[in-house]
Design a protein around this motif. Structure first.
Motif, short mmCIF file in Angstrom:
data_model
loop_
_atom_site.label_atom_id
_atom_site.label_comp_id
_atom_site.label_asym_id
_atom_site.label_seq_id
_atom_site.Cartn_x
_atom_site.Cartn_y
_atom_site.Cartn_z
N ASN A 31 0.79 -1.04 0.02
CA ASN A 31 -0.15 -0.16 0.09
C ASN A 31 0.98 1.10 0.02
N GLU A 32 1.08 1.89 -1.19
CA GLU A 32 1.78 3.23 -1.38
C GLU A 32 0.75 4.11 -1.44
N SER A 33 -0.36 4.01 -1.20
CA SER A 33 -1.35 5.04 -1.43
C SER A 33 -1.15 5.99 -0.23
N SER A 34 -2.11 6.97 0.00
CA SER A 34 -2.21 7.82 1.26
C SER A 34 -3.15 7.44 2.04
N ALA A 35 -3.83 6.57 2.07
CA ALA A 35 -4.99 6.20 2.70
C ALA A 35 -4.91 4.68 3.23
N ASP A 36 -5.50 4.23 4.27
CA ASP A 36 -5.43 2.77 4.73
C ASP A 36 -6.27 2.05 3.77
N LEU A 37 -5.98 0.95 3.39
CA LEU A 37 -6.40 -0.25 2.57
C LEU A 37 -7.32 -0.92 3.65
N VAL A 38 -8.65 -0.79 3.21
CA VAL A 38 -9.51 -1.37 4.27
C VAL A 38 -10.37 -2.50 3.70
N GLU A 39 -10.21 -2.76 2.49
CA GLU A 39 -10.99 -3.75 1.83
C GLU A 39 -10.07 -4.30 0.41
N PHE A 40 -9.97 -5.51 0.50
CA PHE A 40 -8.98 -6.16 -0.62
C PHE A 40 -9.96 -7.24 -1.29
N ASN A 41 -10.29 -7.34 -2.40
CA ASN A 41 -10.81 -8.48 -3.05
C ASN A 41 -10.20 -9.09 -4.20
N VAL A 42 -10.07 -10.31 -4.37
CA VAL A 42 -9.14 -10.98 -5.58
C VAL A 42 -10.26 -11.98 -6.14
N SER A 43 -10.80 -12.06 -7.37
CA SER A 43 -11.60 -12.85 -7.78
C SER A 43 -11.15 -13.29 -9.25
N PHE A 94 -7.77 -5.33 -13.77
CA PHE A 94 -8.45 -6.58 -14.29
C PHE A 94 -7.33 -7.26 -15.11
N GLY A 95 -7.56 -8.71 -15.29
CA GLY A 95 -6.84 -9.56 -15.94
C GLY A 95 -5.53 -9.60 -15.60
N LEU A 96 -5.19 -9.70 -14.34
CA LEU A 96 -3.81 -9.84 -13.87
C LEU A 96 -3.20 -11.38 -13.95
N ASP A 97 -1.96 -11.70 -14.48
CA ASP A 97 -1.50 -12.94 -14.24
C ASP A 97 -0.95 -13.24 -13.24
N LEU A 98 -1.68 -13.80 -12.00
CA LEU A 98 -1.17 -13.76 -10.65
C LEU A 98 -0.01 -14.89 -10.68
N CYS A 99 0.06 -15.81 -11.72
CA CYS A 99 1.16 -16.83 -11.51
C CYS A 99 2.72 -16.22 -11.82
N ASP A 100 2.52 -14.96 -12.52
CA ASP A 100 3.80 -14.40 -12.72
C ASP A 100 4.11 -13.12 -11.96
N LEU A 101 3.06 -12.84 -11.18
CA LEU A 101 3.02 -11.39 -10.33
C LEU A 101 3.98 -11.69 -9.27
N GLY A 102 4.69 -10.96 -9.02
CA GLY A 102 5.66 -10.97 -7.65
C GLY A 102 5.19 -10.06 -6.58
N GLU A 103 4.79 -8.66 -7.15
CA GLU A 103 4.12 -7.82 -6.14
C GLU A 103 3.16 -6.95 -6.78
N TYR A 104 2.10 -6.54 -6.04
CA TYR A 104 0.94 -5.66 -6.50
C TYR A 104 0.87 -4.46 -5.46
N THR A 105 1.20 -3.38 -6.08
CA THR A 105 1.27 -1.86 -5.41
C THR A 105 -0.23 -1.10 -5.45
N PHE A 106 -0.71 -0.56 -4.59
CA PHE A 106 -1.70 0.36 -4.78
C PHE A 106 -1.13 1.69 -4.57
N THR A 107 -1.24 2.66 -5.35
CA THR A 107 -0.75 4.01 -5.34
C THR A 107 -2.10 5.06 -5.34
N ASP A 108 -1.70 6.21 -5.36
CA ASP A 108 -2.50 7.29 -5.42
C ASP A 108 -2.81 7.39 -7.02
#
Length: 108
Positions: A31-43, A94-108
């Motif tokens: 979380n590199e945004s300026s607010a707390d991440l309070v909800e996280f969904n992966v589908s 959308f459409g992220l290949d999580l098999c190859d994803l090492g890191e996901y970053t939320f930013t503003d």
């Protein structure tokens, strides 16, 4: 590296049941945004709805990170991600290949 959620909450973050033949997907959520991440969904990308909030009862503060493991028994690598923040903002990817994803970053 900093982690905000206690170990027990982190372990429960993605406590899906997985059959032995499914490969677990792992990545670092930052979380590199300026607010707390309070909800996280992966589908799975093939789904028309979001799975449950994986941070239910917790949050990820700006500047912190946590290891995420998806052991949902699915054989797909392609997922959608949604984040909800304490300031009311949302981010979707959308459409992220999580098999190859090492890191996901939320930013503003």
């Amino acid at each position: 590296m900093k982690k905000l959620l206690p170990a027990a909450a982190a372990a429960a973050l993605l406590a899906f049941q997985a059959p032995a033949f499914a490969e677990d997907l792992q990545f670092l959520l930052v979380n590199e945004s300026s607010a707390d991440l309070v909800e996280f969904n992966v589908s799975p990308a093939s789904s028309d709805s979001w799975e449950e909030n994986l941070l239910e009862g917790g949050y990820l503060a700006p500047g912190y990170e946590i290891d995420v493991e998806i052991a949902d028994g699915a054989t797909t690598c392609v997922y959608d991600i949604r984040g909800g923040f304490s300031d009311g903002s949302e981010a979707e990817d959308f459409g992220l290949d999580l098999c190859d994803l090492g890191e996901y970053t939320f930013t503003d």
